[in-house]
Every structure is written in C-alpha cells, then in structure tokens.
Write a protein that holds these residues in place. Structure first.
Motif, PDB file in Angstrom:
ATOM      1  N   ARG A   1      -8.777  11.766  -3.093  1.00 57.96           N
ATOM      2  CA  ARG A   1      -8.238  13.123  -2.984  1.00 57.96           C
ATOM      3  C   ARG A   1      -8.124  13.531  -1.522  1.00 57.96           C
ATOM      4  NH1 ARG A   1     -10.442  17.894  -2.595  1.00 57.96           N
ATOM      5  NH2 ARG A   1     -12.556  17.091  -2.846  1.00 57.96           N
ATOM      6  N   ARG A   2      -9.194  13.277  -0.744  1.00 57.74           N
ATOM      7  CA  ARG A   2      -9.158  13.614   0.691  1.00 57.74           C
ATOM      8  C   ARG A   2      -8.167  12.730   1.445  1.00 57.74           C
ATOM      9  NH1 ARG A   2     -14.811  13.033   2.993  1.00 57.74           N
ATOM     10  NH2 ARG A   2     -13.680  13.316   4.950  1.00 57.74           N
ATOM     11  N   LEU A   3      -8.084  11.464   1.043  1.00 55.72           N
ATOM     12  CA  LEU A   3      -7.133  10.548   1.685  1.00 55.72           C
ATOM     13  C   LEU A   3      -5.717  11.101   1.576  1.00 55.72           C
ATOM     14  CD1 LEU A   3      -6.727   7.433   2.779  1.00 55.72           C
ATOM     15  CD2 LEU A   3      -5.853   7.089   0.486  1.00 55.72           C
ATOM     16  N   LYS A   4      -5.351  11.511   0.355  1.00 52.06           N
ATOM     17  CA  LYS A   4      -3.993  12.025   0.142  1.00 52.06           C
ATOM     18  C   LYS A   4      -3.781  13.333   0.906  1.00 52.06           C
ATOM     19  CE  LYS A   4      -0.783  13.361  -3.510  1.00 52.06           C
ATOM     20  NZ  LYS A   4      -0.573  13.502  -4.957  1.00 52.06           N
ATOM     21  N   ALA A   5      -4.817  14.194   0.914  1.00 50.06           N
ATOM     22  CA  ALA A   5      -4.699  15.486   1.605  1.00 50.06           C
ATOM     23  C   ALA A   5      -4.546  15.293   3.106  1.00 50.06           C
ATOM     24  CB  ALA A   5      -5.924  16.350   1.301  1.00 50.06           C
ATOM     25  N   GLU A   6      -5.358  14.378   3.678  1.00 46.08           N
ATOM     26  CA  GLU A   6      -5.276  14.136   5.130  1.00 46.08           C
ATOM     27  C   GLU A   6      -3.942  13.494   5.494  1.00 46.08           C
ATOM     28  OE1 GLU A   6      -8.644  12.160   6.844  1.00 46.08           O
ATOM     29  OE2 GLU A   6     -10.086  13.415   5.764  1.00 46.08           O
ATOM     30  N   ALA A   7      -3.462  12.586   4.653  1.00 47.65           N
ATOM     31  CA  ALA A   7      -2.163  11.947   4.923  1.00 47.65           C
ATOM     32  C   ALA A   7      -1.046  12.984   4.878  1.00 47.65           C
ATOM     33  CB  ALA A   7      -1.907  10.836   3.911  1.00 47.65           C
ATOM     34  N   ALA A   8      -1.108  13.871   3.869  1.00 47.90           N
ATOM     35  CA  ALA A   8      -0.086  14.919   3.756  1.00 47.90           C
ATOM     36  C   ALA A   8      -0.110  15.822   4.987  1.00 47.90           C
ATOM     37  CB  ALA A   8      -0.332  15.733   2.483  1.00 47.90           C
ATOM     38  N   ASP A  57       2.241   9.397  -1.775  1.00 44.56           N
ATOM     39  CA  ASP A  57       1.944   8.438  -2.846  1.00 44.56           C
ATOM     40  C   ASP A  57       2.975   7.317  -2.936  1.00 44.56           C
ATOM     41  OD1 ASP A  57      -0.354   9.716  -3.714  1.00 44.56           O
ATOM     42  OD2 ASP A  57       0.759  11.093  -5.019  1.00 44.56           O
ATOM     43  N   ALA A  58       4.076   7.428  -2.206  1.00 49.97           N
ATOM     44  CA  ALA A  58       5.140   6.423  -2.318  1.00 49.97           C
ATOM     45  C   ALA A  58       4.634   5.060  -1.850  1.00 49.97           C
ATOM     46  CB  ALA A  58       6.349   6.837  -1.479  1.00 49.97           C
ATOM     47  N   LEU A  73       0.835  -1.200   0.000  1.00 51.87           N
ATOM     48  CA  LEU A  73       0.000   0.000   0.000  1.00 51.87           C
ATOM     49  C   LEU A  73       0.875   1.258   0.000  1.00 51.87           C
ATOM     50  CD1 LEU A  73      -2.841  -0.899   2.538  1.00 51.87           C
ATOM     51  CD2 LEU A  73      -2.829  -1.159   0.054  1.00 51.87           C
ATOM     52  N   SER A  74       0.265   2.367  -0.385  1.00 51.62           N
ATOM     53  CA  SER A  74       0.986   3.643  -0.356  1.00 51.62           C
ATOM     54  C   SER A  74       1.128   4.135   1.079  1.00 51.62           C
ATOM     55  CB  SER A  74       0.237   4.687  -1.186  1.00 51.62           C
ATOM     56  OG  SER A  74      -0.966   5.061  -0.518  1.00 51.62           O
ATOM     57  N   VAL A  75       1.972   5.140   1.256  1.00 57.30           N
ATOM     58  CA  VAL A  75       2.130   5.757   2.576  1.00 57.30           C
ATOM     59  C   VAL A  75       0.788   6.296   3.066  1.00 57.30           C
ATOM     60  CG1 VAL A  75       3.167   7.728   3.784  1.00 57.30           C
ATOM     61  CG2 VAL A  75       4.576   6.293   2.282  1.00 57.30           C
ATOM     62  N   ALA A  76       0.054   6.974   2.189  1.00 61.81           N
ATOM     63  CA  ALA A  76      -1.241   7.553   2.584  1.00 61.81           C
ATOM     64  C   ALA A  76      -2.214   6.472   3.021  1.00 61.81           C
ATOM     65  CB  ALA A  76      -1.823   8.356   1.420  1.00 61.81           C
ATOM     66  N   GLU A  77      -2.260   5.359   2.269  1.00 61.93           N
ATOM     67  CA  GLU A  77      -3.189   4.275   2.617  1.00 61.93           C
ATOM     68  C   GLU A  77      -2.812   3.660   3.964  1.00 61.93           C
ATOM     69  OE1 GLU A  77      -4.556   2.230  -1.518  1.00 61.93           O
ATOM     70  OE2 GLU A  77      -2.393   2.395  -1.206  1.00 61.93           O
ATOM     71  N   ASN A  78      -1.514   3.509   4.226  1.00 60.64           N
ATOM     72  CA  ASN A  78      -1.085   2.950   5.513  1.00 60.64           C
ATOM     73  C   ASN A  78      -1.406   3.893   6.669  1.00 60.64           C
ATOM     74  OD1 ASN A  78       0.335   0.277   5.695  1.00 60.64           O
ATOM     75  ND2 ASN A  78       1.345   1.099   3.874  1.00 60.64           N
ATOM     76  N   LEU A  79      -1.223   5.192   6.443  1.00 60.82           N
ATOM     77  CA  LEU A  79      -1.485   6.156   7.520  1.00 60.82           C
ATOM     78  C   LEU A  79      -2.947   6.131   7.950  1.00 60.82           C
ATOM     79  CD1 LEU A  79       0.596   9.294   6.449  1.00 60.82           C
ATOM     80  CD2 LEU A  79       0.894   7.968   8.551  1.00 60.82           C
ATOM     81  N   LEU A  80      -3.859   5.929   6.998  1.00 58.98           N
ATOM     82  CA  LEU A  80      -5.290   6.046   7.295  1.00 58.98           C
ATOM     83  C   LEU A  80      -6.022   4.729   7.089  1.00 58.98           C
ATOM     84  CD1 LEU A  80      -5.765   9.519   5.593  1.00 58.98           C
ATOM     85  CD2 LEU A  80      -5.768   9.058   8.044  1.00 58.98           C
ATOM     86  N   ILE A  81      -5.300   3.625   7.239  1.00 52.32           N
ATOM     87  CA  ILE A  81      -5.911   2.317   7.026  1.00 52.32           C
ATOM     88  C   ILE A  81      -7.061   2.107   8.025  1.00 52.32           C
ATOM     89  CG2 ILE A  81      -4.408   0.939   8.574  1.00 52.32           C
ATOM     90  CD1 ILE A  81      -4.185  -1.060   6.154  1.00 52.32           C
ATOM     91  N   ASN A  82      -8.165   1.583   7.528  1.00 51.78           N
ATOM     92  CA  ASN A  82      -9.393   1.340   8.320  1.00 51.78           C
ATOM     93  C   ASN A  82     -10.083   2.620   8.784  1.00 51.78           C
ATOM     94  OD1 ASN A  82      -9.110  -1.419   8.053  1.00 51.78           O
ATOM     95  ND2 ASN A  82      -7.897  -1.609   9.931  1.00 51.78           N
ATOM     96  N   GLN A 101     -10.312   5.407   6.249  1.00 53.77           N
ATOM     97  CA  GLN A 101     -10.199   6.200   5.038  1.00 53.77           C
ATOM     98  C   GLN A 101     -11.417   7.136   4.910  1.00 53.77           C
ATOM     99  OE1 GLN A 101     -10.149   2.848   5.224  1.00 53.77           O
ATOM    100  NE2 GLN A 101      -8.600   1.938   3.875  1.00 53.77           N
ATOM    101  N   PRO A 102     -11.186   8.393   4.484  1.00 51.94           N
ATOM    102  CA  PRO A 102     -12.324   9.305   4.275  1.00 51.94           C
ATOM    103  C   PRO A 102     -13.162   8.839   3.078  1.00 51.94           C
ATOM    104  CG  PRO A 102     -10.275  10.298   3.507  1.00 51.94           C
ATOM    105  CD  PRO A 102      -9.898   9.025   4.172  1.00 51.94           C
TER     106      PRO A 102
END
Length: 502
Positions: free
Chosen positions: A121-128, A141-142, A99-108, A110-111
């Motif tokens: 879009r919100r997932l990436k923004a919240e992760a950033a 996105d890595a 998974l990407s960094v964003a997906e791992n940060l917000l796993i379970n 996700q917005p």
C-alpha cells in the motif's frame, strides 16, 4: 553591474580514458550550467559514450576531474552518492520489464511494514507521489513492459529525480519515437527544466538540438572541439565541427560508372517493418550501394531483411526477378545472397571450429555428394579462400578463435564470397579491424563488384562508403537522400544528422 558567476552544475576537465592501447577519449571536457538543456554531439567513435560512462561514475577517468555543483565527484564505489548527482536514460531500458511501474520506481528501497515485509500500500502511494511530483501520467500498477517507449523513458527520469539527481543524461531518446512522441518528450523536457532539472541531450538528429537545447558541445576524434550557444552556431558550422576540416577532395571515382543498361539484381518495393517504412530501392549487377544513417535509422534492420535475418511486415523484394525469401538465412543463401553480419562473434563465426570449417560452411553441398563431404576438396577450397583473402593463419585447421579481429573478419567475408553470391550484403564490414585488414576487406568488395555481383554495404565508416557508386541515407526509417559517388564528407554527414531535410 557585473554578471554574477554561475557555478556549473557539472564540470569535466581534461578527461582521458584509455582501453589498453586505444585512447577512447584524449581531451574530454564539458561544462553544463544549471537548468539548461545541453547537447553533446559527434559522429560514432567521437568519444560521447566514454564521456557519459565517466560522468555517471561507471568508469574512472585515467586523467582529469569531474565536479558536481563545484564539489568533487563521489568515490566510484559510492553508487548511492552518484545516483543523487546524475542519471542516464539509455536507448535500451534499465527498468525491469516484468515489474510494475511502482516496483521499478522504488526498487531496492521498498517501504516495509511490520516484520520487514514490503508494504504494498505504501509502495503504491509513494510511487504515485513521485509520478505526481514530476507530472508523469502513468499508472503505478501498470506492467512496465506494457508501457510505450516515451512513458518508459519518463518513468526512468522520475526514478532518477526521486533519488535527488537534477542532472539527467538522455542518450538518443528520440531514436524509437515518432514525430508526435518526440514533440511530447520535448514539451516534458521544457517543463522539467522550469522545475530545476538540467539535461545533457545526446542525439544524431541535429535539428532536434536546435529545437530543444540552449548550448552544444562537439566531440570529434576523441577530443573536445567546441562549446557554443546553439543560437550562435549555424547548422553548416555545426556539421563542419563534427566532420573536421572540410576537405576539397571528393570520393574516389576513378573506376567506371555502372552501365545504365546493367541488369537490376535486387529490387525492393514498399518494404515496411517496425524499423523502416515504405522502402523502395534497387541495386544493379556490378554496383555497390551504401546505406548510411544514425543508430536508430533502420539501416541495419533493412540490410538484415535482405540477408534472411528478418521478416518485414509489408512489401516485396526480388533478386534477379525471383521473390527473395524473408526470415530464413538458408533460403536467402540458396537464393543467391551472401552476407557479412554485423557481429562476427555472435552471428558470423562458430568459435569452436577451424578456419576452414568456418570459411566453407555455406558451400558444403558443393564439396561432396549424398551428404558426404570430401575432406581433401574442402581443404583445397578453404586454402584457396585463405590465399585470396590474405588471411594470416597457419592453415585451414587452425581454430578460428586464435585469429586477430581483422583475420577473423576476413574468414566471415570468405564464407560470404564462397557461394559466389549474386547479392553481397555487408553490415559494418570493417568495424573493429586494423587499417591493413580494412583495406584488404574493401578490396574484396571492389573485386566482387568487378565480377558483376550486386553489393549492398551498411557502414558508419565514411571510408567504406567512399567505395560506393551511390549512398542512400535513412532517417527515422525512410530513405531521405541519395548521394552519387563524389560526395563531400560534410554533405553526407548533414544528411545523416537530419540537417537538410524536415
């Protein structure tokens, strides 16, 4: 003016944890103040992992209490409440590599947008935003598998902090890092401390405790020994607390020393891999050489290289003058290497086979001709091994899965010795066996030495290493010390923990 009383961020009192008859922790206690880096140290088996399991709510203590910020710990089943209190960053990643960094940060968590679908879009923004809040410079996105170890660790820390936890346990965080990466980790830790994050820092490298921690707690033999400001505890005093009473008796040295003119059996030059670097060593016939070091030192990987389980990226090894084959267990066996691997269940035994089949697996070619194996010869050979190693079994036909841990390990030792090896590689040979079996296994090591076999033994057990003619200590993949027979416990432990070298 009186000093204001600070409520500990984490307080463990009277922690007891049993696994059947084994007491893994009998007097565990820990008091961590807000905003500090607190070291937890102790030798393997001291109870550190058990205390961490209790502190993170993975297991319930049989006795004792845990409090966070003065409040009782949440119920074990309430995982979300535990995540808001504490997180542990382990040596092995707990992120999903694909998974990407964003997906791992917000796993379970996700917005979602319309229709309940994930809003990427919100997932990436919240992760950033999470990464920016904690000053973690990683692309959301890595792909997580592509991250360096230090960046993966920071992503795990950021994920924990995003749940609201302000108490982060770092379990051997420097084991896979080089010196520059370690310094960067420490810089980030100090910055996070200033932001109100508290760390419990677990490390086998004691000089790191002095670099990054304010307080240290020592466990030994499943007990709390002491808690003290790092600045008030000399390195010698810290090693003494970990080693126990410094006994005057030296390692047994009643046997004769190896003759200086004994021929060299194993000779390695410049062996290098991901786990070790530039290893030069030799073992003579009739000599037992120990390899010691902490879990990330490279000692096991080095021993597995000689046994044909790994292939180095550079360097050479010769056994009795002939090149030692790498990465091929059968070829290593044919070259004269016998091995007791680190995990008897996964690597050492075939569970569905008998004691006799397991013990003679390495010498089937000797027990028959043209591919036909004489059943009677095999039974006699196996019965002789069972007798020589004092294996408590009904006979060669008993399933190996019926044996106790100690007797199962003796079967693994029997197979290693069956081929009359010129080099015997023993990896944690007495781990998880009873005292009587341990003595029996070590006696076999002694007799192999007397027969002129070269023996290389890797162990965390000081009693195993006491039987060695000398012990080489690995630290971050390099040999940093050599101790001849007769070392004191605290001398060896100081080398293993990185106290007496840079």
């Amino acid at each position: 003016m009186s000093t204001p009383v600070v409520t500990p961020l984490v307080e463990a009192r009277g922690i007891v944890k049993r696994y059947g008859p084994t007491v893994a922790l009998r007097e565990g206690q820990l008091t961590v103040l807000p905003g500090e880096s607190h070291a937890l140290v102790g030798r393997n088996g001291a109870g550190k992992s058990t205390l961490v399991n209790v502190l993170t709510g993975l297991q319930a203590a049989d006795e004792g209490t845990i409090r966070f910020d003065g409040e009782p710990a949440p119920p074990l089943a309430d995982r979300d409440a535990w995540r808001r209190k504490v997180a542990c960053v382990y040596q092995k990643p707990t992120v999903v590599p694909e998974l990407s960094v964003a997906e791992n940060l917000l796993i379970n968590r996700q917005p979602t947008g319309r229709g309940g679908l994930i809003s990427w879009r919100r997932l990436k923004a919240e992760a950033a935003e999470v990464l920016a809040t904690w000053d973690v410079h990683v692309d959301p996105d890595a792909r997580t598998a592509d991250l360096k170890v230090e960046d993966r660790q920071m992503v795990e820390i950021a994920r924990a902090l995003s749940f609201g936890a302000r108490f982060i346990i770092l379990d051997e965080p420097t084991a896979q890092l080089d010196n520059r990466e370690i310094e960067r980790l420490f810089t980030r830790m100090r910055a996070l401390q200033e932001s109100g994050v508290t760390f419990l820092f677990i490390s086998h490298h004691l000089q790191e405790v002095y670099e990054v921690c304010q307080t240290v707690t020592v466990l030994r033999d499943a007990r709390w020994i002491t808690t003290a400001p790092v600045a008030d505890l000399s390195r010698a005093a810290l090693v003494e607390a970990m080693a126990g009473e410094i006994v005057a008796e030296r390692a047994a040295s009643a046997r004769d020393a190896v003759a200086d003119d004994a021929p060299v059996a194993l000779e390695a030059r410049g062996l290098t891999s991901e786990s070790y670097d530039g290893i030069d060593l030799s073992v003579r016939h009739g000599e037992v050489v120990g390899l010691a070091g902490s879990s990330g030192s490279g000692k096991i990987e080095l021993a597995e290289t000689f046994a044909g389980l790994r292939t180095p990226t550079g360097g050479t090894a010769r056994l009795d003058g002939r090149p030692l084959p790498f990465g091929d267990v059968q070829a290593a066996l044919g070259a004269g290497v016998g091995c007791v691997p680190r995990d008897r269940h996964e690597q050492g035994l075939v569970a569905g086979m008998t004691v006799g089949d397991n013990a003679t697996m390495s010498v089937l070619g000797r027990l028959g001709r043209y591919g036909f194996i004489g059943t009677r010869r095999k039974r006699v050979f196996a019965a002789d091994l069972i007798r020589r190693l004092d294996i408590h079994a009904e006979g060669p036909d008993q399933p190996v899965s019926d044996l106790s841990g100690g007797n199962a390990q003796k079967v693994v030792m029997a197979r290693a010795l069956a081929s009359d090896p010129r080099l015997l590689v023993l990896i944690n040979p007495t781990a998880g066996v009873d005292v009587k079996s341990k003595e029996s296994l070590l006696a076999r090591m002694d007799s192999a030495r007397e027969d002129g076999t070269a023996v290389l033994v890797v162990s965390d057990e000081l009693d195993d290493l006491r039987r060695c003619d000398r012990v080489l200590v690995l630290f971050h993949g390099r040999i940093v010390a050599e101790h001849p027979a007769g070392w004191h416990d605290h001398e060896l432990i100081a080398s293993i923990e990185g106290v007496d070298h840079g």
